[in-house]
Design a protein around this motif. Structure first.
Motif, PDB file in Angstrom:
ATOM      1  N   UNK A  59      -4.313   8.617  15.147  1.00  0.00           N
ATOM      2  CA  UNK A  59      -3.108   7.916  15.592  1.00  0.00           C
ATOM      3  C   UNK A  59      -2.828   8.157  17.077  1.00  0.00           C
ATOM      4  N   UNK A  60      -3.860   8.560  17.794  1.00  0.00           N
ATOM      5  CA  UNK A  60      -3.685   8.775  19.236  1.00  0.00           C
ATOM      6  C   UNK A  60      -3.526   7.454  19.967  1.00  0.00           C
ATOM      7  N   UNK A  61      -4.384   6.493  19.627  1.00  0.00           N
ATOM      8  CA  UNK A  61      -4.329   5.164  20.244  1.00  0.00           C
ATOM      9  C   UNK A  61      -3.466   4.229  19.408  1.00  0.00           C
ATOM     10  N   UNK A  62      -2.651   3.446  20.061  1.00  0.00           N
ATOM     11  CA  UNK A  62      -1.801   2.468  19.379  1.00  0.00           C
ATOM     12  C   UNK A  62      -2.668   1.391  18.722  1.00  0.00           C
ATOM     13  N   UNK A  63      -2.297   1.014  17.501  1.00  0.00           N
ATOM     14  CA  UNK A  63      -3.041  -0.008  16.750  1.00  0.00           C
ATOM     15  C   UNK A  63      -2.034  -1.041  16.236  1.00  0.00           C
ATOM     16  N   UNK A  64      -1.713  -2.003  17.084  1.00  0.00           N
ATOM     17  CA  UNK A  64      -0.715  -3.015  16.724  1.00  0.00           C
ATOM     18  C   UNK A  64      -1.214  -3.894  15.591  1.00  0.00           C
ATOM     19  N   UNK A  65      -2.459  -4.325  15.658  1.00  0.00           N
ATOM     20  CA  UNK A  65      -2.995  -5.200  14.609  1.00  0.00           C
ATOM     21  C   UNK A  65      -3.004  -4.483  13.263  1.00  0.00           C
ATOM     22  N   UNK A  66      -3.387  -3.206  13.275  1.00  0.00           N
ATOM     23  CA  UNK A  66      -3.378  -2.440  12.035  1.00  0.00           C
ATOM     24  C   UNK A  66      -1.979  -2.297  11.472  1.00  0.00           C
ATOM     25  N   UNK A  67      -1.006  -2.101  12.340  1.00  0.00           N
ATOM     26  CA  UNK A  67       0.383  -1.990  11.906  1.00  0.00           C
ATOM     27  C   UNK A  67       0.870  -3.309  11.316  1.00  0.00           C
ATOM     28  N   UNK A  68       0.534  -4.408  11.964  1.00  0.00           N
ATOM     29  CA  UNK A  68       0.952  -5.724  11.471  1.00  0.00           C
ATOM     30  C   UNK A  68       0.364  -6.009  10.097  1.00  0.00           C
ATOM     31  N   UNK A  69      -0.907  -5.610   9.893  1.00  0.00           N
ATOM     32  CA  UNK A  69      -1.552  -5.833   8.600  1.00  0.00           C
ATOM     33  C   UNK A  69      -0.851  -5.031   7.498  1.00  0.00           C
ATOM     34  N   UNK A  70      -0.435  -3.810   7.798  1.00  0.00           N
ATOM     35  CA  UNK A  70       0.242  -2.982   6.810  1.00  0.00           C
ATOM     36  C   UNK A  70       1.639  -3.524   6.492  1.00  0.00           C
ATOM     37  N   UNK A  71       2.316  -4.041   7.514  1.00  0.00           N
ATOM     38  CA  UNK A  71       3.632  -4.647   7.272  1.00  0.00           C
ATOM     39  C   UNK A  71       3.491  -5.852   6.355  1.00  0.00           C
TER      40      UNK A  71
END
Length: 595
Positions: free
Chosen positions: A415-427
């Motif tokens: 979780x060091x690097x931000x992962x916007x796409x991964x976050x959007x997929x989980x939402x």
């Protein structure tokens, strides 16, 4: 929590309650008329830091200077026994049995003896042994202030004490006069760190039970505990929880009674608190400076300016590049650097939150993917410390034994690097839109304001709706049901104990501010409590670190860089890494000819 039935015994220590020593008082070392002013970034608000509401460094600093105890940490850091207050010894290892004895001449600042009644109050309050079963105080906690409401019931016994710290492993104590003996159910590895005298029993009992005479008040408290008198204990616990909360000099000066080298003599809300050398202090740590004032200055650069103007003499602000540059330009100022035993972290609420968003583990994971930890370190910390790195453990200090092992195992480095796409997929997988997250932080702290802005921008990009729940009173709101969904602040270590983190992650622990509960973690913490083997201690903590990350508990961000600066009006300022940092040897501070 292990429960032991109270012994049906009676005891009395009333004869010692007002007995003053016939010995001569130690020779005063105070320089008459001397004074020092220290800047701190948060106002004092409670004289009982053992409650969950008041468990903050801003309170602990003042309490440390105005109260003595069996031991304290110096700046090495090493644990120092203060035998001028009292002594303690292990009288048996199987079962572990420890006897505490307070010296004959140790007394409160009002002249009343410190004795076993005070220790009994500390024991019952910080074990929760007599708390009403299944009582939930969250229903009576104000989400705007963090304090108990006027609707708090008067017929329940609930001490909001330091639960989960190891004292709950003890049976009902034996006590007499100025001694108390604690027997543990199991050998507790950090036994030397879990017990001390807190607020005065005669003050608590006199206010709670309307008893004027200190000796009678102490005896009434003892009777209430020994006899499990619910009516009396309800009043005693209620006052213990809230009676010492004040934000200006109280009319009832009994509320500032202490046992240490200083006593509170003036307090102006949101401005300063002043302590004067305690004439009734009989210990070895006699102060040289007559008056110490702590001014509340939240802005680090404003603290530097106050030092430059001669308005304060000692500062220990949150370190930034701007602060370092400003201090470098000052004359007649000593600047000390280093690294504090404080780390920045962000926690997610697992229950009783404002929006309930993080009840869903998918949304917890999604939110953590948006936290720009590396950007925060690069932007706010590395300009001051180019070697600063993201911290990747909830339990281990970077560089300490076990840190590299846990980082390779716990998954936080993912979780060091931000992962916007991964976050959007989980939402999307969670099936929600625009999940709301109310974030609590210190709104009067410039670095925290910058952190919030970085987190808000990143999380918003992923689809979270970020609510700014920042507050100058953030400390009192920590752990308050319904007040927020996530919070970031710094944990200040208070000891070197291997169980130091236990109250944070244990179900119901005093530092468990986010309603986290995991039976595996609790079991491992129970094992850690009684484990003497250093290798197994590390193994247990590595297991816990991974379980926390598997639950998406939160993230650690960085270790605090340290800076302390002081003028030529004072000497012997030697900050330590543990709480109370700069104040640990306040009695050694000496005024110079410039004072």
């Amino acid at each position: 929590m292990r429960i032991s039935r109270l012994a049906a015994t009676t005891a009395t220590i009333a004869a010692s309650a007002l007995v003053l020593s016939a010995c001569a008082a130690p020779q005063s070392e105070v320089v008459e008329g001397s004074s020092i002013t220290v800047a701190w970034n948060q106002p004092f608000y409670s004289y009982n830091a053992n409650t969950s509401f008041a468990n903050a460094t801003a309170n602990a600093n003042i309490i440390y200077m105005t109260n003595a105890g069996f031991n304290y940490y110096n700046n090495e850091p090493a644990l120092v026994r203060d035998e001028s207050f009292g002594t303690y010894e292990v009288v048996s290892e199987d079962p572990l049995t420890v006897t505490y004895t307070i010296n004959d001449d140790t007394q409160w600042s009002d002249g009343v003896a410190v004795d076993a009644a005070d220790m009994l109050l500390a024991w019952v309050a910080n074990t929760g042994r007599l708390n009403t079963p299944d009582f939930d105080p969250s229903e009576f906690t104000d989400p705007e202030t963090g304090e108990f409401t006027d609707e708090y019931p008067t017929d329940v016994v609930y001490f909001d004490g330091s639960l989960g710290t190891g004292l709950d492993l003890t049976a009902f104590p034996e006590f007499d006069g100025k001694t108390m003996t604690l027997t543990y159910d199991e050998f507790f590895v950090d036994w030397e760190l879990v017990f001390g005298v807190g607020v005065p029993a005669h003050i608590v009992a006199s206010r709670a039970l309307d008893i004027e005479d200190p000796a009678e008040a102490k005896q009434a408290l003892i009777d209430a505990v020994v006899n499990e008198d619910t009516e009396a204990l309800a009043a005693i616990s209620s006052f213990w929880n809230s009676g010492f909360n004040f934000t200006e000099m109280p009319e009832d000066t009994g509320l500032v009674v202490g046992s240490g080298p200083y006593t509170i003599t003036d307090f102006v809300a949101d401005q300063y608190i002043t302590m004067t050398a305690n004439e009734n202090y009989r210990g070895d740590n006699l102060p040289a400076i007559e008056e110490v004032t702590v001014r509340f200055i939240s802005d680090p650069l404003a603290a530097v300016q106050a030092l430059a103007n001669g308005e304060v003499d000692i500062i220990s602000p949150q370190a930034t590049a701007d602060v370092a540059d400003a201090l470098a330009a000052l004359d007649d100022v000593t600047v000390l650097g280093g690294e504090e035993a404080v780390y920045e972290h962000i926690d997610l609420s697992f229950a009783n939150s404002k929006n309930g968003t993080f009840d869903n583990p998918l949304l917890r994971e999604a939110f953590l993917k948006t936290i720009p930890r590396q950007q925060i370190v690069d932007t706010l910390i590395q300009p001051l410390n180019p070697e600063a790195q993201v911290r990747n453990s909830q339990l281990f200090l970077p560089g300490a034994p076990g840190y590299d092992e846990t980082v390779a195992n716990n998954g936080m480095s993912n979780f060091t690097d931000v992962d916007i796409e991964g976050a959007q997929a989980l939402i999307a997988e969670a099936g929600v839109t625009d999940p709301a997250v109310c974030i609590l932080y210190a709104s009067n702290n410039p670095r925290r304001v910058n952190e919030f802005a970085l987190i808000q921008a990143s999380a918003t990009e992923a689809g979270f709706v970020i609510e700014d729940c920042g507050s100058p009173e953030w400390g009192g709101l920590l752990g308050t049901p319904g007040a927020y969904d996530a919070t970031f602040f710094g944990w200040q270590s208070t000891s070197l104990g291997v169980t130091n983190s236990s109250p944070t992650f244990r179900t119901g622990g005093i530092n468990n501010l986010n309603s986290y509960s995991n039976t595996e973690v609790d079991a491992l913490l129970d094992e850690l409590d009684v484990t003497l083997d250093a290798e197994r201690q590390i193994e247990i903590q590595v297991e816990i670190d991974k379980l926390l990350m598997d639950d998406f508990y939160g993230l650690t961000i960085f270790q605090f860089p340290a800076v302390t600066a002081f003028s030529d009006r004072v000497t012997n300022v030697e900050p330590g890494p543990l709480s109370p940092t700069i104040f640990w040897n306040v009695w050694d501070w000496e005024p110079t000819e410039n004072n």
